[in-house]
Design a protein around this motif. Sequence first.
Motif, PDB file in Angstrom:
ATOM      1  N   SER A 164       0.820  -1.213   0.000  1.00 24.96           N
ATOM      2  CA  SER A 164       0.000   0.000   0.000  1.00 24.96           C
ATOM      3  C   SER A 164       0.854   1.263   0.000  1.00 24.96           C
ATOM      4  O   SER A 164       0.370   2.350  -0.296  1.00 24.96           O
ATOM      5  CB  SER A 164      -0.939   0.013   1.207  1.00 24.96           C
ATOM      6  OG  SER A 164      -0.184   0.037   2.406  1.00 24.96           O
ATOM      7  N   GLY A 165       2.123   1.128   0.389  1.00 25.89           N
ATOM      8  CA  GLY A 165       3.029   2.274   0.360  1.00 25.89           C
ATOM      9  C   GLY A 165       3.175   3.000   1.672  1.00 25.89           C
ATOM     10  O   GLY A 165       4.099   3.797   1.847  1.00 25.89           O
ATOM     11  N   ALA A 166       2.263   2.769   2.614  1.00 28.55           N
ATOM     12  CA  ALA A 166       2.343   3.436   3.918  1.00 28.55           C
ATOM     13  C   ALA A 166       1.580   2.609   4.942  1.00 28.55           C
ATOM     14  O   ALA A 166       0.563   1.999   4.623  1.00 28.55           O
ATOM     15  CB  ALA A 166       1.763   4.849   3.847  1.00 28.55           C
ATOM     16  N   PHE A 167       2.086   2.568   6.169  1.00 27.02           N
ATOM     17  CA  PHE A 167       1.300   2.019   7.268  1.00 27.02           C
ATOM     18  C   PHE A 167       0.428   3.148   7.806  1.00 27.02           C
ATOM     19  O   PHE A 167       0.700   4.336   7.575  1.00 27.02           O
ATOM     20  CB  PHE A 167       2.201   1.443   8.363  1.00 27.02           C
ATOM     21  CG  PHE A 167       3.243   2.394   8.881  1.00 27.02           C
ATOM     22  CD1 PHE A 167       2.942   3.344   9.853  1.00 27.02           C
ATOM     23  CD2 PHE A 167       4.545   2.339   8.397  1.00 27.02           C
ATOM     24  CE1 PHE A 167       3.905   4.220  10.334  1.00 27.02           C
ATOM     25  CE2 PHE A 167       5.529   3.209   8.877  1.00 27.02           C
ATOM     26  CZ  PHE A 167       5.202   4.146   9.835  1.00 27.02           C
ATOM     27  N   CYS A 168      -0.636   2.815   8.496  1.00 19.76           N
ATOM     28  CA  CYS A 168      -1.539   3.877   8.935  1.00 19.76           C
ATOM     29  C   CYS A 168      -2.190   3.555  10.272  1.00 19.76           C
ATOM     30  O   CYS A 168      -2.229   2.404  10.711  1.00 19.76           O
ATOM     31  CB  CYS A 168      -2.599   4.171   7.877  1.00 19.76           C
ATOM     32  SG  CYS A 168      -3.466   2.733   7.251  1.00 19.76           S
ATOM     33  N   CYS A 169      -2.693   4.596  10.902  1.00 15.46           N
ATOM     34  CA  CYS A 169      -3.326   4.508  12.206  1.00 15.46           C
ATOM     35  C   CYS A 169      -4.471   5.512  12.230  1.00 15.46           C
ATOM     36  O   CYS A 169      -4.250   6.710  12.019  1.00 15.46           O
ATOM     37  CB  CYS A 169      -2.300   4.820  13.299  1.00 15.46           C
ATOM     38  SG  CYS A 169      -2.997   4.926  14.953  1.00 15.46           S
ATOM     39  N   ASP A 170      -5.693   5.039  12.465  1.00 16.57           N
ATOM     40  CA  ASP A 170      -6.853   5.928  12.503  1.00 16.57           C
ATOM     41  C   ASP A 170      -7.045   6.467  13.912  1.00 16.57           C
ATOM     42  O   ASP A 170      -6.860   5.755  14.905  1.00 16.57           O
ATOM     43  CB  ASP A 170      -8.102   5.181  12.044  1.00 16.57           C
ATOM     44  CG  ASP A 170      -8.084   4.912  10.542  1.00 16.57           C
ATOM     45  OD1 ASP A 170      -7.127   5.359   9.875  1.00 16.57           O
ATOM     46  OD2 ASP A 170      -9.010   4.249  10.046  1.00 16.57           O
ATOM     47  N   ARG A 283      -9.502  10.692  11.484  1.00 16.42           N
ATOM     48  CA  ARG A 283      -8.310  11.032  10.704  1.00 16.42           C
ATOM     49  C   ARG A 283      -7.473   9.780  10.514  1.00 16.42           C
ATOM     50  O   ARG A 283      -7.539   8.846  11.306  1.00 16.42           O
ATOM     51  CB  ARG A 283      -7.477  12.113  11.401  1.00 16.42           C
ATOM     52  CG  ARG A 283      -8.212  13.434  11.629  1.00 16.42           C
ATOM     53  CD  ARG A 283      -7.289  14.404  12.337  1.00 16.42           C
ATOM     54  NE  ARG A 283      -7.969  15.582  12.818  1.00 16.42           N
ATOM     55  CZ  ARG A 283      -7.685  16.826  12.431  1.00 16.42           C
ATOM     56  NH1 ARG A 283      -6.738  17.033  11.534  1.00 16.42           N
ATOM     57  NH2 ARG A 283      -8.333  17.848  12.940  1.00 16.42           N
ATOM     58  N   ARG A 284      -6.655   9.808   9.479  1.00 12.94           N
ATOM     59  CA  ARG A 284      -5.748   8.689   9.202  1.00 12.94           C
ATOM     60  C   ARG A 284      -4.311   9.200   9.165  1.00 12.94           C
ATOM     61  O   ARG A 284      -3.921   9.928   8.249  1.00 12.94           O
ATOM     62  CB  ARG A 284      -6.112   7.989   7.892  1.00 12.94           C
ATOM     63  CG  ARG A 284      -5.137   6.867   7.498  1.00 12.94           C
ATOM     64  CD  ARG A 284      -5.788   5.900   6.526  1.00 12.94           C
ATOM     65  NE  ARG A 284      -6.904   5.212   7.187  1.00 12.94           N
ATOM     66  CZ  ARG A 284      -7.869   4.575   6.528  1.00 12.94           C
ATOM     67  NH1 ARG A 284      -7.869   4.556   5.210  1.00 12.94           N
ATOM     68  NH2 ARG A 284      -8.835   3.973   7.199  1.00 12.94           N
ATOM     69  N   ALA A 285      -3.542   8.821  10.190  1.00 13.89           N
ATOM     70  CA  ALA A 285      -2.118   9.147  10.210  1.00 13.89           C
ATOM     71  C   ALA A 285      -1.366   8.069   9.434  1.00 13.89           C
ATOM     72  O   ALA A 285      -1.699   6.884   9.530  1.00 13.89           O
ATOM     73  CB  ALA A 285      -1.614   9.217  11.647  1.00 13.89           C
ATOM     74  N   GLN A 286      -0.381   8.475   8.670  1.00 16.58           N
ATOM     75  CA  GLN A 286       0.370   7.536   7.839  1.00 16.58           C
ATOM     76  C   GLN A 286       1.862   7.736   8.006  1.00 16.58           C
ATOM     77  O   GLN A 286       2.328   8.815   8.403  1.00 16.58           O
ATOM     78  CB  GLN A 286      -0.009   7.708   6.366  1.00 16.58           C
ATOM     79  CG  GLN A 286      -1.460   7.384   6.080  1.00 16.58           C
ATOM     80  CD  GLN A 286      -1.830   7.514   4.612  1.00 16.58           C
ATOM     81  OE1 GLN A 286      -3.009   7.408   4.271  1.00 16.58           O
ATOM     82  NE2 GLN A 286      -0.863   7.729   3.737  1.00 16.58           N
ATOM     83  N   GLY A 287       2.614   6.683   7.705  1.00 16.71           N
ATOM     84  CA  GLY A 287       4.053   6.781   7.826  1.00 16.71           C
ATOM     85  C   GLY A 287       4.771   5.779   6.944  1.00 16.71           C
ATOM     86  O   GLY A 287       4.154   4.926   6.303  1.00 16.71           O
ATOM     87  N   LEU A 288       6.077   5.899   6.935  1.00 11.61           N
ATOM     88  CA  LEU A 288       6.944   5.053   6.123  1.00 11.61           C
ATOM     89  C   LEU A 288       8.139   4.639   6.968  1.00 11.61           C
ATOM     90  O   LEU A 288       8.666   5.437   7.744  1.00 11.61           O
ATOM     91  CB  LEU A 288       7.411   5.832   4.890  1.00 11.61           C
ATOM     92  CG  LEU A 288       8.434   5.163   3.971  1.00 11.61           C
ATOM     93  CD1 LEU A 288       7.826   3.949   3.275  1.00 11.61           C
ATOM     94  CD2 LEU A 288       8.943   6.160   2.929  1.00 11.61           C
ATOM     95  N   SER A 289       8.571   3.389   6.810  1.00 10.02           N
ATOM     96  CA  SER A 289       9.714   2.921   7.580  1.00 10.02           C
ATOM     97  C   SER A 289      10.396   1.763   6.867  1.00 10.02           C
ATOM     98  O   SER A 289       9.774   1.048   6.081  1.00 10.02           O
ATOM     99  CB  SER A 289       9.275   2.472   8.980  1.00 10.02           C
ATOM    100  OG  SER A 289      10.381   2.039   9.747  1.00 10.02           O
ATOM    101  N   LEU A 290      11.672   1.601   7.159  1.00 14.09           N
ATOM    102  CA  LEU A 290      12.443   0.442   6.716  1.00 14.09           C
ATOM    103  C   LEU A 290      13.139  -0.152   7.941  1.00 14.09           C
ATOM    104  O   LEU A 290      13.575   0.589   8.835  1.00 14.09           O
ATOM    105  CB  LEU A 290      13.481   0.827   5.664  1.00 14.09           C
ATOM    106  CG  LEU A 290      12.948   1.154   4.269  1.00 14.09           C
ATOM    107  CD1 LEU A 290      14.085   1.635   3.374  1.00 14.09           C
ATOM    108  CD2 LEU A 290      12.273  -0.061   3.644  1.00 14.09           C
ATOM    109  N   PRO A 291      13.256  -1.475   8.005  1.00 14.25           N
ATOM    110  CA  PRO A 291      13.900  -2.099   9.169  1.00 14.25           C
ATOM    111  C   PRO A 291      15.407  -1.898   9.175  1.00 14.25           C
ATOM    112  O   PRO A 291      16.005  -1.507   8.164  1.00 14.25           O
ATOM    113  CB  PRO A 291      13.537  -3.575   9.011  1.00 14.25           C
ATOM    114  CG  PRO A 291      13.312  -3.764   7.553  1.00 14.25           C
ATOM    115  CD  PRO A 291      12.738  -2.472   7.059  1.00 14.25           C
TER     116      PRO A 291
END
Length: 342
Positions: A164-170, A283-291
């Motif tokens: 999806s390109g981003a993880f998210c948290c509502d 609202r939907r907060a989104q982010g990006l990360s790599l391990p």
Amino acid sequence: MVTRTVCQVFQRRFASTAAALRPSTAEVRSQRNAVFSREQARQRALYPRIEKIEVSMMGPGLDGTLLIMNKGMSTPLSCARHLTEHHMSNSALAIVDGEPWPLHQPLTHSCTLTLLTFKDSDPSLVNQAYWRSCAALLGQVLETAFKDDYTVELLSTPEVPVTSGAFCCDVVFDPRLDSWTPSEESLRSLTQGAQQLIHQNLAWEPLEVSPSVALEVFSHSSCKQEEVEQKASHSPKGTVMLYRCGDHVLLSGGPLVARTGLCSQYEVTALHSLGKGPWGHHRRAQGLSLPLQLQAHHTVWRRLRQRAEKLVRTITSRFSTSDSHNIKAAALKPADRSLLVF
């Protein structure tokens, strides 16, 4: 006109009284921690005597390795400690008798065990657990990001694939923040909060509990209590899985990775409006990360970030008519960082 003014005054007084009666975020977190610790101690007391179990290790170079561990006490991470430093530092998740298993969850019977890393030939399972963990970390940051007089209600976390390109948290913020749009500086502050938790290398402690315990944990949240009932109704065992990270307790629909320190590059990229929902302004907060085991060049990261700014749509997303055609990731509105604590 006079009637409307009286109503507005009454509403303000009612809201003020409700805010005064509502426990602070710190008090709520303390209560959740107390219930979690009590249940964790009760479950550990179910194994008063040390009983041995056999754990057959599987994986490259490990087939045939047999470990004798303690029932109800030893975890997959305990097993990794008997192997090499590589297994200790790189393992993110485990497979126990074919089922995903958090590294910190005690083993309760003799079993086969496989340790998973991000560089396995098929990392899909650990990648999904990582994405879920990053979303959990984002929720933890949001819950404590604002000053104490602003409430934050974490909603059910959407289960979205890595593609999806981003993880998210509502999330639903205090009604007084309904018109607030975060600036780029605010997003950077949220990112900084996440990076602080990553630097602490906190464990995600799992605890499988009955719905009654979970309802007590989330006694101050009608939204979470509803989520507990939903998850319990879909669970074969009728239980739900809680995790604790530091002093933050959360519900999870699937396993999380072992610790926050497995995250490396991490950035909060957007905060979208989903419009009016059953709990308020969603609202939907989104982010990006790599391990930690995988790194991206800054040019690649920039492209990934641009994609992660776009709204991740899910089947359960709800949009009001006014917001569905006008969703923004981060309008450059000045002087809003004063709301945050970072």
